[in-house]
Design a protein around this motif. Structure first.
Motif, PDB file in Angstrom:
ATOM      1  N   ASN A 112       0.821  -1.221   0.000  1.00  0.00           N
ATOM      2  CA  ASN A 112       0.000   0.000   0.000  1.00  0.00           C
ATOM      3  C   ASN A 112       0.850   1.263   0.000  1.00  0.00           C
ATOM      4  O   ASN A 112       0.507   2.256   0.661  1.00  0.00           O
ATOM      5  N   LEU A 113       1.939   1.248  -0.740  1.00  0.00           N
ATOM      6  CA  LEU A 113       2.791   2.430  -0.847  1.00  0.00           C
ATOM      7  C   LEU A 113       2.241   3.350  -1.928  1.00  0.00           C
ATOM      8  O   LEU A 113       1.652   2.896  -2.912  1.00  0.00           O
ATOM      9  N   ARG A 114       2.437   4.639  -1.757  1.00  0.00           N
ATOM     10  CA  ARG A 114       1.981   5.614  -2.753  1.00  0.00           C
ATOM     11  C   ARG A 114       3.014   5.799  -3.864  1.00  0.00           C
ATOM     12  O   ARG A 114       2.729   6.425  -4.881  1.00  0.00           O
ATOM     13  N   SER A 115       4.212   5.316  -3.659  1.00  0.00           N
ATOM     14  CA  SER A 115       5.276   5.442  -4.662  1.00  0.00           C
ATOM     15  C   SER A 115       4.824   4.811  -5.970  1.00  0.00           C
ATOM     16  O   SER A 115       4.088   3.821  -5.971  1.00  0.00           O
ATOM     17  N   LYS A 116       5.288   5.407  -7.070  1.00  0.00           N
ATOM     18  CA  LYS A 116       4.874   4.929  -8.394  1.00  0.00           C
ATOM     19  C   LYS A 116       6.073   4.833  -9.321  1.00  0.00           C
ATOM     20  O   LYS A 116       6.952   5.689  -9.312  1.00  0.00           O
ATOM     21  N   LEU A 117       6.057   3.797 -10.135  1.00  0.00           N
ATOM     22  CA  LEU A 117       7.010   3.678 -11.225  1.00  0.00           C
ATOM     23  C   LEU A 117       6.482   4.557 -12.345  1.00  0.00           C
ATOM     24  O   LEU A 117       5.377   4.350 -12.841  1.00  0.00           O
ATOM     25  N   LEU A 118       7.254   5.571 -12.719  1.00  0.00           N
ATOM     26  CA  LEU A 118       6.799   6.517 -13.745  1.00  0.00           C
ATOM     27  C   LEU A 118       7.266   6.169 -15.140  1.00  0.00           C
ATOM     28  O   LEU A 118       6.539   6.332 -16.112  1.00  0.00           O
ATOM     29  N   LEU A 119       8.519   5.721 -15.250  1.00  0.00           N
ATOM     30  CA  LEU A 119       9.118   5.647 -16.566  1.00  0.00           C
ATOM     31  C   LEU A 119      10.284   4.668 -16.598  1.00  0.00           C
ATOM     32  O   LEU A 119      11.041   4.561 -15.633  1.00  0.00           O
ATOM     33  N   GLN A 120      10.398   3.945 -17.690  1.00  0.00           N
ATOM     34  CA  GLN A 120      11.575   3.120 -17.956  1.00  0.00           C
ATOM     35  C   GLN A 120      12.320   3.760 -19.121  1.00  0.00           C
ATOM     36  O   GLN A 120      11.722   4.073 -20.152  1.00  0.00           O
ATOM     37  N   ILE A 121      13.618   3.946 -18.953  1.00  0.00           N
ATOM     38  CA  ILE A 121      14.460   4.474 -20.018  1.00  0.00           C
ATOM     39  C   ILE A 121      15.625   3.505 -20.166  1.00  0.00           C
ATOM     40  O   ILE A 121      16.542   3.503 -19.343  1.00  0.00           O
ATOM     41  N   HIS A 122      15.543   2.648 -21.168  1.00  0.00           N
ATOM     42  CA  HIS A 122      16.542   1.591 -21.384  1.00  0.00           C
ATOM     43  C   HIS A 122      16.698   0.752 -20.117  1.00  0.00           C
ATOM     44  O   HIS A 122      15.802   0.019 -19.768  1.00  0.00           O
ATOM     45  N   ASP A 123      17.820   0.889 -19.408  1.00  0.00           N
ATOM     46  CA  ASP A 123      18.039   0.067 -18.214  1.00  0.00           C
ATOM     47  C   ASP A 123      17.858   0.865 -16.922  1.00  0.00           C
ATOM     48  O   ASP A 123      18.359   0.493 -15.876  1.00  0.00           O
ATOM     49  N   GLU A 124      17.123   1.955 -16.998  1.00  0.00           N
ATOM     50  CA  GLU A 124      16.871   2.782 -15.816  1.00  0.00           C
ATOM     51  C   GLU A 124      15.374   2.879 -15.562  1.00  0.00           C
ATOM     52  O   GLU A 124      14.570   2.892 -16.491  1.00  0.00           O
ATOM     53  N   LEU A 125      15.042   2.964 -14.270  1.00  0.00           N
ATOM     54  CA  LEU A 125      13.657   3.149 -13.862  1.00  0.00           C
ATOM     55  C   LEU A 125      13.560   4.454 -13.087  1.00  0.00           C
ATOM     56  O   LEU A 125      14.418   4.751 -12.261  1.00  0.00           O
ATOM     57  N   PHE A 127      11.150   6.594 -10.504  1.00  0.00           N
ATOM     58  CA  PHE A 127      10.038   6.488  -9.565  1.00  0.00           C
ATOM     59  C   PHE A 127       9.695   7.856  -9.003  1.00  0.00           C
ATOM     60  O   PHE A 127      10.557   8.726  -8.882  1.00  0.00           O
ATOM     61  N   GLU A 128       8.435   7.999  -8.615  1.00  0.00           N
ATOM     62  CA  GLU A 128       7.995   9.160  -7.860  1.00  0.00           C
ATOM     63  C   GLU A 128       7.597   8.632  -6.486  1.00  0.00           C
ATOM     64  O   GLU A 128       6.868   7.641  -6.392  1.00  0.00           O
ATOM     65  N   THR A 129       8.111   9.284  -5.435  1.00  0.00           N
ATOM     66  CA  THR A 129       7.841   8.789  -4.098  1.00  0.00           C
ATOM     67  C   THR A 129       7.694   9.924  -3.099  1.00  0.00           C
ATOM     68  O   THR A 129       8.168  11.033  -3.332  1.00  0.00           O
ATOM     69  N   ASP A 130       7.060   9.609  -2.027  1.00  0.00           N
ATOM     70  CA  ASP A 130       6.951  10.501  -0.880  1.00  0.00           C
ATOM     71  C   ASP A 130       8.237  10.343  -0.072  1.00  0.00           C
ATOM     72  O   ASP A 130       8.781   9.243   0.044  1.00  0.00           O
ATOM     73  N   VAL A 156      23.209 -15.440 -11.599  1.00  0.00           N
ATOM     74  CA  VAL A 156      23.881 -14.153 -11.792  1.00  0.00           C
ATOM     75  C   VAL A 156      22.989 -13.033 -11.264  1.00  0.00           C
ATOM     76  O   VAL A 156      21.772 -13.182 -11.183  1.00  0.00           O
ATOM     77  N   SER A 157      23.612 -11.930 -10.899  1.00  0.00           N
ATOM     78  CA  SER A 157      22.858 -10.734 -10.534  1.00  0.00           C
ATOM     79  C   SER A 157      23.623  -9.530 -11.073  1.00  0.00           C
ATOM     80  O   SER A 157      24.812  -9.618 -11.369  1.00  0.00           O
ATOM     81  N   PHE A 158      22.916  -8.432 -11.180  1.00  0.00           N
ATOM     82  CA  PHE A 158      23.502  -7.219 -11.732  1.00  0.00           C
ATOM     83  C   PHE A 158      23.378  -6.108 -10.708  1.00  0.00           C
ATOM     84  O   PHE A 158      22.273  -5.741 -10.320  1.00  0.00           O
ATOM     85  N   PRO A 159      24.507  -5.575 -10.253  1.00  0.00           N
ATOM     86  CA  PRO A 159      24.439  -4.495  -9.260  1.00  0.00           C
ATOM     87  C   PRO A 159      23.816  -3.243  -9.862  1.00  0.00           C
ATOM     88  O   PRO A 159      23.962  -2.976 -11.055  1.00  0.00           O
ATOM     89  N   ILE A 160      23.116  -2.498  -9.022  1.00  0.00           N
ATOM     90  CA  ILE A 160      22.476  -1.265  -9.481  1.00  0.00           C
ATOM     91  C   ILE A 160      22.974  -0.084  -8.664  1.00  0.00           C
ATOM     92  O   ILE A 160      23.548  -0.249  -7.589  1.00  0.00           O
ATOM     93  N   GLU A 161      22.726   1.079  -9.190  1.00  0.00           N
ATOM     94  CA  GLU A 161      23.028   2.330  -8.503  1.00  0.00           C
ATOM     95  C   GLU A 161      21.716   3.089  -8.372  1.00  0.00           C
ATOM     96  O   GLU A 161      20.979   3.230  -9.350  1.00  0.00           O
ATOM     97  N   ILE A 162      21.423   3.555  -7.175  1.00  0.00           N
ATOM     98  CA  ILE A 162      20.196   4.310  -6.940  1.00  0.00           C
ATOM     99  C   ILE A 162      20.561   5.772  -6.723  1.00  0.00           C
ATOM    100  O   ILE A 162      21.434   6.082  -5.913  1.00  0.00           O
ATOM    101  N   LYS A 163      19.897   6.636  -7.473  1.00  0.00           N
ATOM    102  CA  LYS A 163      20.087   8.075  -7.324  1.00  0.00           C
ATOM    103  C   LYS A 163      18.755   8.672  -6.897  1.00  0.00           C
ATOM    104  O   LYS A 163      17.697   8.204  -7.321  1.00  0.00           O
ATOM    105  N   THR A 164      18.821   9.711  -6.062  1.00  0.00           N
ATOM    106  CA  THR A 164      17.597  10.377  -5.624  1.00  0.00           C
ATOM    107  C   THR A 164      17.736  11.880  -5.828  1.00  0.00           C
ATOM    108  O   THR A 164      18.850  12.405  -5.920  1.00  0.00           O
ATOM    109  N   GLY A 165      16.609  12.533  -5.899  1.00  0.00           N
ATOM    110  CA  GLY A 165      16.608  13.973  -6.042  1.00  0.00           C
ATOM    111  C   GLY A 165      15.198  14.506  -6.099  1.00  0.00           C
ATOM    112  O   GLY A 165      14.245  13.737  -6.303  1.00  0.00           O
ATOM    113  N   PRO A 166      15.051  15.821  -5.954  1.00  0.00           N
ATOM    114  CA  PRO A 166      13.715  16.420  -5.976  1.00  0.00           C
ATOM    115  C   PRO A 166      13.069  16.402  -7.369  1.00  0.00           C
ATOM    116  O   PRO A 166      11.844  16.522  -7.482  1.00  0.00           O
TER     117      PRO A 166
END
Length: 172
Positions: A112-125, A127-130, A156-166
């Motif tokens: 029940n999170l309000r966060s939303k997946l907004l867009l996929q751009i190639h290998d990036e996602l 999100f919009e979140t509170d 196998v797994s693929f490491p990711i990098e998470i970036k945040t901003g306003p």
């Protein structure tokens, strides 16, 4: 050179489009061609795969990725060769991120999170979140995006990098 190996471009095409656009490299066509052949000689497994892929797709007009997704190729021989060499990598990457997006979206709803997946751009996602959900969302994304998968019998797994901003333009 990458375009020749991964996308099936000819020596002339790649040399003209890439090498000549970077005149500071100052490499003659003969040296470029020599480097390409040297690379293929040093990587016989890749060369064997490349040749077998081209032979298969020209004979059957079909090819599959590691997950079994089959593609039928149409058009001229030159384009089919390029597309066939690119297909396994691009389609497998698409399968991996599509599965992760489904898992993340399902988990957002389940929690029940309000966060939303907004867009996929190639290998990036994107999100919009509170702000209150940010920490939980980051953990969820990391878990689901780095989930191990079976790739031809090997986990196998693929490491990711998470970036945040306003905003999208201010991610860090």
């Amino acid at each position: 050179f990458f375009g020749r190996i991964s996308y099936g471009g000819t020596d002339n095409e790649i040399y003209e489009k890439v090498i000549l656009e970077c005149p500071t490299l100052a490499i003659a066509f003969s040296k470029f061609k020599e480097a390409c052949e040297k690379y293929l000689s040093a990587h016989p497994v890749y060369k064997k795969w490349r040749d077998a892929t081209i032979e298969t797709v020209l004979r059957t007009r079909k090819f599959s990725n590691a997950s079994g997704r089959i593609r039928t190729f149409m058009g001229n021989e030159k384009d089919i060769k390029k597309e066939a060499l690119n297909f396994p990598i691009q389609s497998q990457a698409a399968s991996i991120i599509n599965q992760a997006m489904i898992r993340i979206t399902n988990e957002l709803e389940k929690r029940n999170l309000r966060s939303k997946l907004l867009l996929q751009i190639h290998d990036e996602l994107l999100f919009e979140t509170d702000h209150n959900e940010l920490a939980e969302l980051k953990i969820l994304i990391k878990i689901e995006m780095e989930r191990e998968l079976n790739f031809r019998g090997k986990l196998v797994s693929f490491p990711i990098e998470i970036k945040t901003g306003p905003s999208w333009g201010e991610l860090r």
